[in-house]
Design a protein around this motif. Structure first.
Motif, PDB file in Angstrom:
ATOM      1  N   PHE A  58     -34.812 -49.391  43.013  1.00  0.00           N
ATOM      2  CA  PHE A  58     -34.552 -50.912  42.189  1.00  0.00           C
ATOM      3  C   PHE A  58     -35.957 -51.173  41.455  1.00  0.00           C
ATOM      4  O   PHE A  58     -36.103 -51.668  40.268  1.00  0.00           O
ATOM      5  N   LEU A  59     -36.750 -51.435  42.076  1.00  0.00           N
ATOM      6  CA  LEU A  59     -38.192 -51.767  41.790  1.00  0.00           C
ATOM      7  C   LEU A  59     -38.833 -50.752  40.457  1.00  0.00           C
ATOM      8  O   LEU A  59     -39.112 -51.380  39.440  1.00  0.00           O
ATOM      9  N   LEU A  60     -38.392 -49.392  40.765  1.00  0.00           N
ATOM     10  CA  LEU A  60     -39.049 -48.510  39.591  1.00  0.00           C
ATOM     11  C   LEU A  60     -38.247 -48.449  38.278  1.00  0.00           C
ATOM     12  O   LEU A  60     -38.601 -48.475  37.350  1.00  0.00           O
ATOM     13  N   VAL A  61     -36.927 -48.902  38.575  1.00  0.00           N
ATOM     14  CA  VAL A  61     -36.062 -48.766  37.472  1.00  0.00           C
ATOM     15  C   VAL A  61     -36.409 -50.105  36.716  1.00  0.00           C
ATOM     16  O   VAL A  61     -36.394 -50.041  35.223  1.00  0.00           O
ATOM     17  N   SER A  66     -38.443 -52.666  31.420  1.00  0.00           N
ATOM     18  CA  SER A  66     -39.021 -53.994  31.202  1.00  0.00           C
ATOM     19  C   SER A  66     -39.217 -53.680  29.789  1.00  0.00           C
ATOM     20  O   SER A  66     -39.155 -54.926  29.010  1.00  0.00           O
ATOM     21  N   PRO A  67     -39.889 -52.707  29.351  1.00  0.00           N
ATOM     22  CA  PRO A  67     -40.476 -52.829  27.660  1.00  0.00           C
ATOM     23  C   PRO A  67     -39.233 -53.074  26.964  1.00  0.00           C
ATOM     24  O   PRO A  67     -39.380 -53.985  25.927  1.00  0.00           O
ATOM     25  N   LEU A  68     -38.232 -52.383  27.325  1.00  0.00           N
ATOM     26  CA  LEU A  68     -37.017 -52.396  26.209  1.00  0.00           C
ATOM     27  C   LEU A  68     -36.242 -53.556  26.392  1.00  0.00           C
ATOM     28  O   LEU A  68     -35.922 -54.489  25.600  1.00  0.00           O
ATOM     29  N   LEU A  69     -36.252 -54.327  27.562  1.00  0.00           N
ATOM     30  CA  LEU A  69     -35.484 -55.619  28.041  1.00  0.00           C
ATOM     31  C   LEU A  69     -36.382 -56.534  27.299  1.00  0.00           C
ATOM     32  O   LEU A  69     -35.616 -57.576  26.692  1.00  0.00           O
ATOM     33  N   GLY A  70     -37.672 -56.606  27.264  1.00  0.00           N
ATOM     34  CA  GLY A  70     -38.578 -57.561  26.861  1.00  0.00           C
ATOM     35  C   GLY A  70     -38.355 -57.579  25.266  1.00  0.00           C
ATOM     36  O   GLY A  70     -38.301 -58.875  24.734  1.00  0.00           O
ATOM     37  N   ARG A  71     -38.206 -56.427  24.685  1.00  0.00           N
ATOM     38  CA  ARG A  71     -38.123 -56.322  23.219  1.00  0.00           C
ATOM     39  C   ARG A  71     -36.814 -57.024  22.907  1.00  0.00           C
ATOM     40  O   ARG A  71     -36.796 -57.476  21.810  1.00  0.00           O
ATOM     41  N   LEU A  72     -35.740 -56.629  23.616  1.00  0.00           N
ATOM     42  CA  LEU A  72     -34.261 -57.276  23.322  1.00  0.00           C
ATOM     43  C   LEU A  72     -34.594 -58.843  23.178  1.00  0.00           C
ATOM     44  O   LEU A  72     -33.605 -59.342  22.446  1.00  0.00           O
ATOM     45  N   TYR A  73     -35.233 -59.560  24.003  1.00  0.00           N
ATOM     46  CA  TYR A  73     -35.328 -60.843  23.909  1.00  0.00           C
ATOM     47  C   TYR A  73     -36.172 -61.355  22.665  1.00  0.00           C
ATOM     48  O   TYR A  73     -36.186 -62.718  22.346  1.00  0.00           O
ATOM     49  N   ASP A  74     -36.643 -60.404  21.918  1.00  0.00           N
ATOM     50  CA  ASP A  74     -37.389 -60.962  20.827  1.00  0.00           C
ATOM     51  C   ASP A  74     -36.443 -60.677  19.532  1.00  0.00           C
ATOM     52  O   ASP A  74     -36.762 -61.246  18.583  1.00  0.00           O
ATOM     53  N   GLU A  75     -35.387 -59.902  19.793  1.00  0.00           N
ATOM     54  CA  GLU A  75     -34.475 -59.614  18.772  1.00  0.00           C
ATOM     55  C   GLU A  75     -33.079 -60.144  18.788  1.00  0.00           C
ATOM     56  O   GLU A  75     -32.566 -60.302  18.000  1.00  0.00           O
ATOM     57  N   PHE A  76     -32.381 -60.364  20.010  1.00  0.00           N
ATOM     58  CA  PHE A  76     -31.185 -60.788  19.993  1.00  0.00           C
ATOM     59  C   PHE A  76     -31.143 -61.897  20.951  1.00  0.00           C
ATOM     60  O   PHE A  76     -31.893 -62.729  21.359  1.00  0.00           O
ATOM     61  N   PHE A 410     -44.668 -59.512  27.340  1.00  0.00           N
ATOM     62  CA  PHE A 410     -44.174 -59.767  28.953  1.00  0.00           C
ATOM     63  C   PHE A 410     -43.306 -58.829  29.338  1.00  0.00           C
ATOM     64  O   PHE A 410     -43.631 -58.409  30.376  1.00  0.00           O
ATOM     65  N   GLY A 411     -42.268 -58.061  28.565  1.00  0.00           N
ATOM     66  CA  GLY A 411     -41.698 -56.908  29.283  1.00  0.00           C
ATOM     67  C   GLY A 411     -42.549 -55.779  29.646  1.00  0.00           C
ATOM     68  O   GLY A 411     -42.487 -55.340  30.683  1.00  0.00           O
ATOM     69  N   LEU A 412     -43.598 -55.406  28.652  1.00  0.00           N
ATOM     70  CA  LEU A 412     -44.752 -54.411  29.252  1.00  0.00           C
ATOM     71  C   LEU A 412     -45.427 -54.790  30.292  1.00  0.00           C
ATOM     72  O   LEU A 412     -45.650 -53.866  31.186  1.00  0.00           O
ATOM     73  N   LEU A 413     -45.901 -56.070  30.273  1.00  0.00           N
ATOM     74  CA  LEU A 413     -46.624 -56.611  31.606  1.00  0.00           C
ATOM     75  C   LEU A 413     -45.526 -56.497  32.957  1.00  0.00           C
ATOM     76  O   LEU A 413     -46.164 -56.166  33.786  1.00  0.00           O
ATOM     77  N   ALA A 414     -44.551 -56.848  32.652  1.00  0.00           N
ATOM     78  CA  ALA A 414     -43.528 -56.777  33.654  1.00  0.00           C
ATOM     79  C   ALA A 414     -43.224 -55.353  34.325  1.00  0.00           C
ATOM     80  O   ALA A 414     -42.713 -55.177  35.540  1.00  0.00           O
ATOM     81  N   VAL A 415     -43.557 -54.425  33.572  1.00  0.00           N
ATOM     82  CA  VAL A 415     -43.405 -52.843  34.399  1.00  0.00           C
ATOM     83  C   VAL A 415     -44.356 -52.998  35.463  1.00  0.00           C
ATOM     84  O   VAL A 415     -44.147 -52.194  36.516  1.00  0.00           O
ATOM     85  N   ALA A 416     -45.575 -53.746  35.440  1.00  0.00           N
ATOM     86  CA  ALA A 416     -46.540 -53.511  36.743  1.00  0.00           C
ATOM     87  C   ALA A 416     -46.040 -53.750  38.013  1.00  0.00           C
ATOM     88  O   ALA A 416     -46.236 -53.259  39.060  1.00  0.00           O
ATOM     89  N   TYR A 417     -45.529 -55.143  37.992  1.00  0.00           N
ATOM     90  CA  TYR A 417     -45.037 -55.525  39.259  1.00  0.00           C
ATOM     91  C   TYR A 417     -44.370 -54.923  40.118  1.00  0.00           C
ATOM     92  O   TYR A 417     -44.449 -54.456  41.412  1.00  0.00           O
ATOM     93  N   PRO A 418     -43.134 -54.205  39.673  1.00  0.00           N
ATOM     94  CA  PRO A 418     -42.275 -53.251  40.076  1.00  0.00           C
ATOM     95  C   PRO A 418     -42.890 -52.048  40.754  1.00  0.00           C
ATOM     96  O   PRO A 418     -42.605 -51.489  41.844  1.00  0.00           O
ATOM     97  N   ILE A 419     -43.948 -51.501  39.996  1.00  0.00           N
ATOM     98  CA  ILE A 419     -44.619 -50.455  40.539  1.00  0.00           C
ATOM     99  C   ILE A 419     -45.431 -50.669  41.655  1.00  0.00           C
ATOM    100  O   ILE A 419     -45.372 -49.925  42.721  1.00  0.00           O
ATOM    101  N   GLY A 420     -46.258 -51.699  41.664  1.00  0.00           N
ATOM    102  CA  GLY A 420     -46.662 -52.100  42.942  1.00  0.00           C
ATOM    103  C   GLY A 420     -46.106 -52.537  44.107  1.00  0.00           C
ATOM    104  O   GLY A 420     -46.272 -52.107  45.169  1.00  0.00           O
TER     105      GLY A 420
END
Length: 471
Positions: A58-61, A66-76, A410-420
């Motif tokens: 769950f965390l890895l996915v 996150s980067p794609l989902l963050g971009r979606l909030y800039d576009e949709f 923010f989506g790119l930064l959100a990648v970090a938390y689940p990895i840790g």
């Protein structure tokens, strides 16, 4: 006179109420996993490290998405994406209910729930930061209190429900609450686009005498130096598009760095270049590493405490109640940490929160077998410090990286938390399988706490001495 005041209070508070409840519903069910993982291990006859695989996946996915989902909030539109998040969470809980072995549980958490929760998290984070520009720290603290309250209520209830009705019935209850969450998504995304605007004055991220593009209002009017005809047209187009959007699309967020100051039309090449410039900076990667460290000391301790307590002879319901206290302290930490960081700065408050987390971890994991009362106090301190850390982190990201591309960044930064978090959860479970104890997790968590404090101090926002702006 009283009626206009009441209307104003309702206008300001309703989006926060919606965000609070959406967070409570989304996180409340998912963060009962410490109790569910014990049930999975017993019913499927598997090792603890395999029983936590749904959560690590769950965390890895969430990290990959996150980067794609963050971009979606800039576009949709925010409303559509947040509604989808609730539907995906409901589908995940239905899959858990139908699972005949751990593989379908892994699919539910890694597929439906990972995407659903991350859509809810990124959407709420970017939306509240943009809507409440003038009080982003406090607003984010209140919004993020929702998950804490949700976990505090859901964990003890789930532990009891698992014992009496079974984990499948528990999954059905959470499926129903996820569908109810759609109503509160609509409450959250109603009303004006900017509820509390940023204070007029020097642009966030610049000193009082710094030069740069003037700020832009929703109507397209500008403050500061005149714009060229082309620049004016671009800014008016962006403002017009934002005004037509239903949901939480804004033209800016507080504290934009120079790479994200321009406000070009949605989808333009300039927006993409601003994101690329931002992620090439050392400041971005230092804060990225700090966000990964937060995942280690948040997820690692949360997922380890209940199994460690049960191993030490504590009843599962009592351990879940202790995590409920932790969640309530988490709420208090988020609200208090956000408010204090607005007044005294992100770095000072973040450092104080890190000290609380370190002391809490040592007591919670180290003393659970010999001094359970002190362990409960420790896990409560961990919740207080971690809650403040989460509020400081999100407000700091908004201060430093805000702008028209904030959702993407923010989506790119959100990648970090689940990895840790995934790393810490797996290390804790593997340590238990090898040694029968979660004690080896303590030094890992302490190193992570120090890493976050250093990254915030080095790369976090600073208050200007000449103006009350952050850079």
């Amino acid at each position: 006179m009283a009626l206009p005041i009441a209307r104003q209070a309702t206008r300001v508070s309703l989006p926060l109420v919606g965000a609070f409840i959406v967070g409570a519903i989304a996180y409340g069910g998912l963060y009962t996993f410490p109790a569910l993982s014990i049930a999975f291990a017993e019913e499927f006859g598997i090792a603890r490290s395999l029983a936590v695989t749904p959560w690590t996946m769950f965390l890895l996915v969430t990290a990959l998405a996150s980067p794609l989902l963050g971009r979606l909030y800039d576009e949709f539109d925010d409303r559509d994406l947040l509604t989808g998040s609730m539907v995906l969470l409901a589908a995940g809980w239905l899959s858990v209910y139908l699972a005949g072995d751990i593989s379908l549980v892994i699919l539910a958490y890694a597929g439906f729930m990972a995407i659903g929760l991350q859509l809810a998290f990124i959407g709420t984070s970017t939306a509240i930061a943009r809507r409440y520009e003038g009080m982003s720290g406090l607003a984010l603290g209140i919004a993020y209190a929702g998950p804490g309250i949700g976990v505090a209520i859901a964990l003890p209830l789930a532990a009891g429900l698992i014992e009496t009705a079974g984990w499948r019935s528990t999954a059905l209850v959470f499926m129903a609450t996820s569908l109810v969450g759609v109503v509160f998504v609509w409450i959250m995304t109603s009303g004006p686009a900017i509820v509390v605007p940023a204070a007029k004055g020097p642009s966030p991220g610049r000193g009082a005498g710094s030069a740069g593009p003037p700020s832009t209002t929703r109507s397209g009017k500008t403050f500061g130096e005149p714009l060229s005809a082309g620049q004016s047209d671009l800014r008016q187009a962006e403002a017009s598009a934002a005004a037509r959007a239903s949901g939480l699309h804004e033209t800016s967020a507080p504290g934009a760095v120079s790479a994200a100051q321009e406000i070009p039309p949605s989808g333009s090449s300039e927006r993409r270049r601003s994101v690329k410039r931002t992620i090439k900076t050392r400041r971005f990667w230092v804060l990225f590493a700090g966000a990964a460290a937060i995942g280690i000391f948040d997820e690692g301790v949360l997922q380890a405490f209940l199994p460690a307590a049960v191993t030490a002879g504590v009843r599962a319901e009592a351990a879940a109640a202790a995590l409920g206290f932790q969640a309530l302290a988490y709420v208090a930490g988020q609200v208090l940490g956000g408010w204090l960081s607005d007044r005294f700065g992100r770095r000072v408050v973040g450092l104080a929160a890190a000290v609380l987390v370190a002391g809490g971890v040592v007591a919670a994991i180290g003393l659970i077998a010999s001094q359970p009362i002190l362990a409960v106090i420790g896990i409560t301190l961990h919740g207080l410090g971690t809650g403040a850390t989460i509020a400081v982190r999100s407000a700091a990201f908004s201060d430093v990286f805000g702008g028209p591309s904030f959702g993407t960044i923010f989506g790119l930064l959100a990648v970090a938390y689940p990895i840790g978090g995934a790393l810490a959860v797996y290390l804790g479970a593997a340590a238990f399988d090898a040694t029968g104890s979660y004690l080896p997790l303590i030094p890992v968590v302490l190193v992570a706490v120090a890493a976050w404090a250093i990254s915030l101090w080095v790369a976090g926002p600073r208050r200007s001495r000449t103006a009350n702006a952050r850079v």
